[in-house]
Scaffold this active site. Sequence first.
Site, mmCIF file in Angstrom:
data_model
loop_
_atom_site.group_PDB
_atom_site.id
_atom_site.type_symbol
_atom_site.label_atom_id
_atom_site.label_comp_id
_atom_site.label_asym_id
_atom_site.label_seq_id
_atom_site.Cartn_x
_atom_site.Cartn_y
_atom_site.Cartn_z
ATOM 1 N N GLY A 197 0.830 -1.194 0.000
ATOM 2 C CA GLY A 197 0.000 0.000 0.000
ATOM 3 C C GLY A 197 0.860 1.237 0.000
ATOM 4 O O GLY A 197 2.073 1.182 -0.220
ATOM 5 N N GLY A 198 0.231 2.376 0.272
ATOM 6 C CA GLY A 198 0.944 3.626 0.204
ATOM 7 C C GLY A 198 2.079 3.742 1.195
ATOM 8 O O GLY A 198 3.031 4.481 0.966
ATOM 9 N N PHE A 199 2.013 3.016 2.324
ATOM 10 C CA PHE A 199 3.041 3.133 3.336
ATOM 11 C C PHE A 199 4.037 1.981 3.324
ATOM 12 O O PHE A 199 5.127 2.091 3.860
ATOM 13 C CB PHE A 199 2.407 3.204 4.735
ATOM 14 N N VAL A 206 2.286 -5.421 2.961
ATOM 15 C CA VAL A 206 1.240 -5.997 3.799
ATOM 16 C C VAL A 206 1.402 -7.517 3.815
ATOM 17 O O VAL A 206 1.568 -8.143 2.765
ATOM 18 C CB VAL A 206 -0.163 -5.630 3.271
ATOM 19 N N LYS A 210 0.440 -4.385 8.331
ATOM 20 C CA LYS A 210 0.866 -3.353 7.377
ATOM 21 C C LYS A 210 2.154 -2.739 7.902
ATOM 22 O O LYS A 210 2.149 -1.910 8.813
ATOM 23 C CB LYS A 210 -0.235 -2.308 7.241
ATOM 24 N N ASP A 266 -8.427 8.958 -0.509
ATOM 25 C CA ASP A 266 -7.874 8.002 -1.475
ATOM 26 C C ASP A 266 -8.918 6.920 -1.771
ATOM 27 O O ASP A 266 -8.616 5.730 -1.763
ATOM 28 C CB ASP A 266 -6.592 7.380 -0.940
#
Length: 449
Positions: free
Chosen positions: A24-26, A29, A44, A153
């Site tokens: 994901g964006g960070f 996962v 995450k 988002d």
Amino acid sequence: MALLSGERIDNDHLGENWEWIGAGGFGDVYKTRHKSLGLDMAIKLVRQDPRSIMPKEKALYEEASHMDKASFDFVLRIYGIYQGCPPVKGLSMQQGIVIEFMERGSIETLQNALFDREAGKAIPPPWPLAFRLAHHVALGMNFLHSIGLLHQDLKPGNVLLNDDLNAKLGDFGLSRVSASILNSDEAAVGGTKKYTPPEAFDLNYKPVRSFDIYSYGILLWSIFAGEEPYPGADYERVVLRIPKGDRPNCEGLCQKDVEGLKALVDLMRKCWDTEPSKRPIFSEIHKVTDSVFTKHKKDIRHAVNEVLQKLDSPTSGQHSRLRVASSRTSTTPDEPISVDVVDNPACPSQQTSVSAGTKCLTVEDKAKFVDDKMPDLVQDTEQVMDIIDEVRHMFHKEAYSTIKAEKTPQEKMRALYDGPFRSAGEVLKAAFYDALKKRAPELMRKLDG
């Protein structure tokens, strides 16, 4: 479970088998199981974005606090903060968020699985299911806005599905306390460009609720069409045309004779109105989606069973292909890529192997080769786009266009390594290895030597 009261989860709480399920964006996962609770959970892990001025720990706790505050039926549940050394090769001490695991992935996963590859066209979900997805998202967003949170988002990849295909909002990496409530100067603009309202392309824009409402309108189109909006449009064209009034084409939807569909097409058009003040609010939106879904509720069980049978069929794309969602880096626009791996009949004992030459190499072997030879590949690969064209079906068109836009072969290869390779990992690298052998045999002989 009260996250902000100090709930911490470490390796003692979790199983030793961690399965990578996406990015994901960070960060990445993983799926694992909580020992005492007996539940599968998603971890995450947060990686620092070198472009970000916010330390990853602050970003982690900001996202976690938003998710903890947003405890609701149609919002992803958070169980706590992870800190430890994951049982994954190459990882050291990590921090992350422990969240609810959604068995069926996301709406994007569903769209990929239902796509008819032989005909080359998108197959949307049955209408009762499509209308329920639209309603669940509206309920989740109404709740977020009611407590002063923006999502920022909202897109198919961030609407997650459980085993019964009920939807929950996920990925609060870009959410901020609503500027319309707190009048905060800290609110930041985020979101995927295809789902970003025209006013947000102004550098001085500060997001408010109408940002999410616009995104919801585009999301509705995507759910009903079964695909991403603006197919084939590159990043620059999207950024240029959305402020000029371009929107997804509704002509095909308007021709369908489905009870309630016209009301939702009218709703989506109001949601993506160029003037933010003319967009409806979610307390009004969910009443419309509830009315339409109620008309089809009697058929929802049949619709869900029909889709689940397709997803669980031995011939389903979920069994013969692996799809991985990737985050963007500075070299790529913020769209996910899709990676497919077709079962290899040449190596029946190794479904994750791909035939290479006269022997079977595993995906891991090929990925290691691509990693080990990175400096040589960046320097010496001349026919980059010819090689990528061999595996073009693995990319969304936006990711392909971004790499193609780089001026030199070296820049194209760096974009590939920094973007898709970085997050999609071994699967894509293995396919690229095979394409190299086919398209650049002399280079491969040089590298093998």
